[in-house]
Design a protein around this motif. Structure first.
Motif, PDB file in Angstrom:
ATOM      1  N   GLY A 155      14.686 -10.479 -14.761  1.00 22.32           N
ATOM      2  CA  GLY A 155      15.962 -11.019 -15.228  1.00 22.32           C
ATOM      3  C   GLY A 155      16.320 -10.658 -16.654  1.00 22.32           C
ATOM      4  O   GLY A 155      17.357 -11.093 -17.163  1.00 22.32           O
ATOM      5  N   ARG A 157      17.808  -9.178 -19.912  1.00 22.20           N
ATOM      6  CA  ARG A 157      19.055  -8.496 -20.273  1.00 22.20           C
ATOM      7  C   ARG A 157      18.855  -7.741 -21.586  1.00 22.20           C
ATOM      8  O   ARG A 157      17.950  -8.047 -22.371  1.00 22.20           O
ATOM      9  CB  ARG A 157      20.193  -9.512 -20.431  1.00 22.20           C
ATOM     10  CG  ARG A 157      20.332 -10.480 -19.252  1.00 22.20           C
ATOM     11  CD  ARG A 157      20.810  -9.793 -18.007  1.00 22.20           C
ATOM     12  NE  ARG A 157      20.941 -10.694 -16.874  1.00 22.20           N
ATOM     13  CZ  ARG A 157      22.008 -10.772 -16.093  1.00 22.20           C
ATOM     14  NH1 ARG A 157      23.055  -9.994 -16.328  1.00 22.20           N
ATOM     15  NH2 ARG A 157      22.041 -11.607 -15.080  1.00 22.20           N
ATOM     16  N   THR A 206      25.924  -2.614 -16.023  1.00 23.71           N
ATOM     17  CA  THR A 206      24.964  -3.714 -15.914  1.00 23.71           C
ATOM     18  C   THR A 206      24.211  -3.849 -17.216  1.00 23.71           C
ATOM     19  O   THR A 206      23.989  -2.848 -17.918  1.00 23.71           O
ATOM     20  CB  THR A 206      23.968  -3.489 -14.753  1.00 23.71           C
ATOM     21  OG1 THR A 206      23.066  -4.608 -14.681  1.00 23.71           O
ATOM     22  CG2 THR A 206      23.142  -2.227 -14.957  1.00 23.71           C
ATOM     23  N   PHE A 208      21.201  -5.480 -17.203  1.00 23.09           N
ATOM     24  CA  PHE A 208      19.782  -5.664 -16.890  1.00 23.09           C
ATOM     25  C   PHE A 208      18.979  -4.546 -17.549  1.00 23.09           C
ATOM     26  O   PHE A 208      19.348  -3.372 -17.461  1.00 23.09           O
ATOM     27  CB  PHE A 208      19.549  -5.622 -15.381  1.00 23.09           C
ATOM     28  CG  PHE A 208      19.935  -6.894 -14.669  1.00 23.09           C
ATOM     29  CD1 PHE A 208      19.158  -8.038 -14.797  1.00 23.09           C
ATOM     30  CD2 PHE A 208      21.072  -6.952 -13.870  1.00 23.09           C
ATOM     31  CE1 PHE A 208      19.503  -9.212 -14.148  1.00 23.09           C
ATOM     32  CE2 PHE A 208      21.428  -8.114 -13.217  1.00 23.09           C
ATOM     33  CZ  PHE A 208      20.641  -9.250 -13.353  1.00 23.09           C
ATOM     34  N   PRO A 211      17.064  -1.959 -14.143  1.00 20.18           N
ATOM     35  CA  PRO A 211      17.833  -1.966 -12.896  1.00 20.18           C
ATOM     36  C   PRO A 211      17.020  -1.417 -11.728  1.00 20.18           C
ATOM     37  O   PRO A 211      16.059  -0.677 -11.921  1.00 20.18           O
ATOM     38  CB  PRO A 211      19.016  -1.052 -13.217  1.00 20.18           C
ATOM     39  CG  PRO A 211      18.510  -0.133 -14.275  1.00 20.18           C
ATOM     40  CD  PRO A 211      17.530  -0.936 -15.087  1.00 20.18           C
ATOM     41  N   SER A 212      17.433  -1.782 -10.526  1.00 15.77           N
ATOM     42  CA  SER A 212      16.805  -1.248  -9.328  1.00 15.77           C
ATOM     43  C   SER A 212      17.307   0.169  -9.086  1.00 15.77           C
ATOM     44  O   SER A 212      18.173   0.673  -9.807  1.00 15.77           O
ATOM     45  CB  SER A 212      17.151  -2.129  -8.119  1.00 15.77           C
ATOM     46  OG  SER A 212      18.529  -2.003  -7.817  1.00 15.77           O
ATOM     47  N   GLY A 217      20.487  -5.437 -10.581  1.00 13.85           N
ATOM     48  CA  GLY A 217      19.297  -6.203 -10.912  1.00 13.85           C
ATOM     49  C   GLY A 217      18.248  -6.129  -9.820  1.00 13.85           C
ATOM     50  O   GLY A 217      18.564  -6.023  -8.627  1.00 13.85           O
TER      51      GLY A 217
END
Length: 297
Positions: A155, A157, A206, A208, A211-212, A217
């Protein structure tokens, strides 16, 4: 109100008043729904605020008959106690049906951890020439360097990472914040990922940090599968859990003389007794070393 409405009203109050995480709320919901299902299956099908201590005892006996562990039963009782105390406070019932119910004794199991060599092998497994591998390397290094929970890691940021001061602002359970130093090695790999890998993964705007591969996220489950993948590559045989590197972080710090209260602060434990379990892990390690190497062991 219906039984489910009483449960949802209680869960809403937990979230709004105490800021508990989604995972904690989900655990409460699961425990309460199991109890609600049990009482509705009984012959008289009582309403959830009408149950007695005898009903609670029958439910606990039912759980024991099913072979559920004392730790699971203790959590179920804790959820029910909190639920009924809330409705006492709201003046919907006069007293809690759990007033005479004792908390079952639980044995504190030691967390599974890895040796320092196993951690080195695991952290060396990702292919850093690949953007996903570079991301995973940075995540594993940060996880071991800081002791973050996996949910806190995925999670993260961009605003929570301070590269100049090499610290992470962690938002933990109950919305509590803590600053954790990340160390030189983790800082290096995060910088490498931000320079060379992250832009290749981000497909949509994003913030995050990690990232994936879809550019959004990452879930805890996805990262857990990545850890298991690298454990296989590194031939790590020790048992793994999503918190294995968190446990290793704490245990290895204590093995090298870190102060228990400092470890408590970095882990984000509100109670020192929660952290003290790692002193048992460290002492077991010392006993093992003594038995292996002392001539009179």
């Amino acid at each position: 109100m219906e039984n489910t409405q009483y449960i949802e009203a209680f869960l809403d109050a937990l979230f709004l008043e105490q800021g508990l995480s989604e995972n904690t709320i989900a655990a409460y919901r699961s425990d309460l729904e199991k109890f609600e299902h049990f009482i509705t299956e009984q012959g008289d099908a009582k309403q959830i605020l009408e149950v007695t201590s005898q009903d609670i005892e029958q439910y606990l006996a039912y759980r024991v008959d099913k072979g559920l562990k004392s730790k699971s039963n203790a959590r179920a009782i804790s959820a029910l106690k909190r639920f009924y105390l809330y409705w006492v406070r709201e003046k919907q019932i006069e007293q809690t049906p759990l007033a005479t119910i004792a908390q079952p004794k639980t044995t504190q199991s030691l967390p599974k951890t890895l040796s320092e060599q196993e951690v080195e092998d695991l952290l060396s497994a990702p292919d850093c020439d690949d953007p996903l591998g570079l991301r995973d390397k940075a995540m594993l290094e940060l996880l071991y360097a800081t002791g973050l929970r996996v949910s806190e890691l995925v999670g993260l940021r961009m605003e929570q990472i301070n590269l100049r001061q090499a610290v992470v602002l962690v938002r933990g359970k109950g919305g509590k914040e803590r600053l954790v130093p990340m160390g030189e090695e983790a800082l290096h790999w995060i910088e490498q990922f931000l320079k060379k890998g992250r832009s290749l993964l981000v497909k949509h705007a994003t913030d995050f940090v990690f990232p994936s591969k879809r550019g959004i996220g990452m879930t805890r489950q996805t990262f857990w599968h990545r850890i298991k993948h690298y454990a296989i590559l590194a031939n790590v045989k020790s048992p793994l859990s999503p918190h294995t590197l968190r446990h290793a972080f704490a245990t290895h710090l204590l093995n090298h003389g870190a102060d228990l209260r400092v470890v408590q602060m970095m882990l984000g434990h509100s109670d020192l007794s929660t952290t003290q379990i790692y002193t048992h892990v460290a002492s077991e390690r010392l006993k093992s070393l003594h038995q292996q190497h002392h001539p009179r062991a």
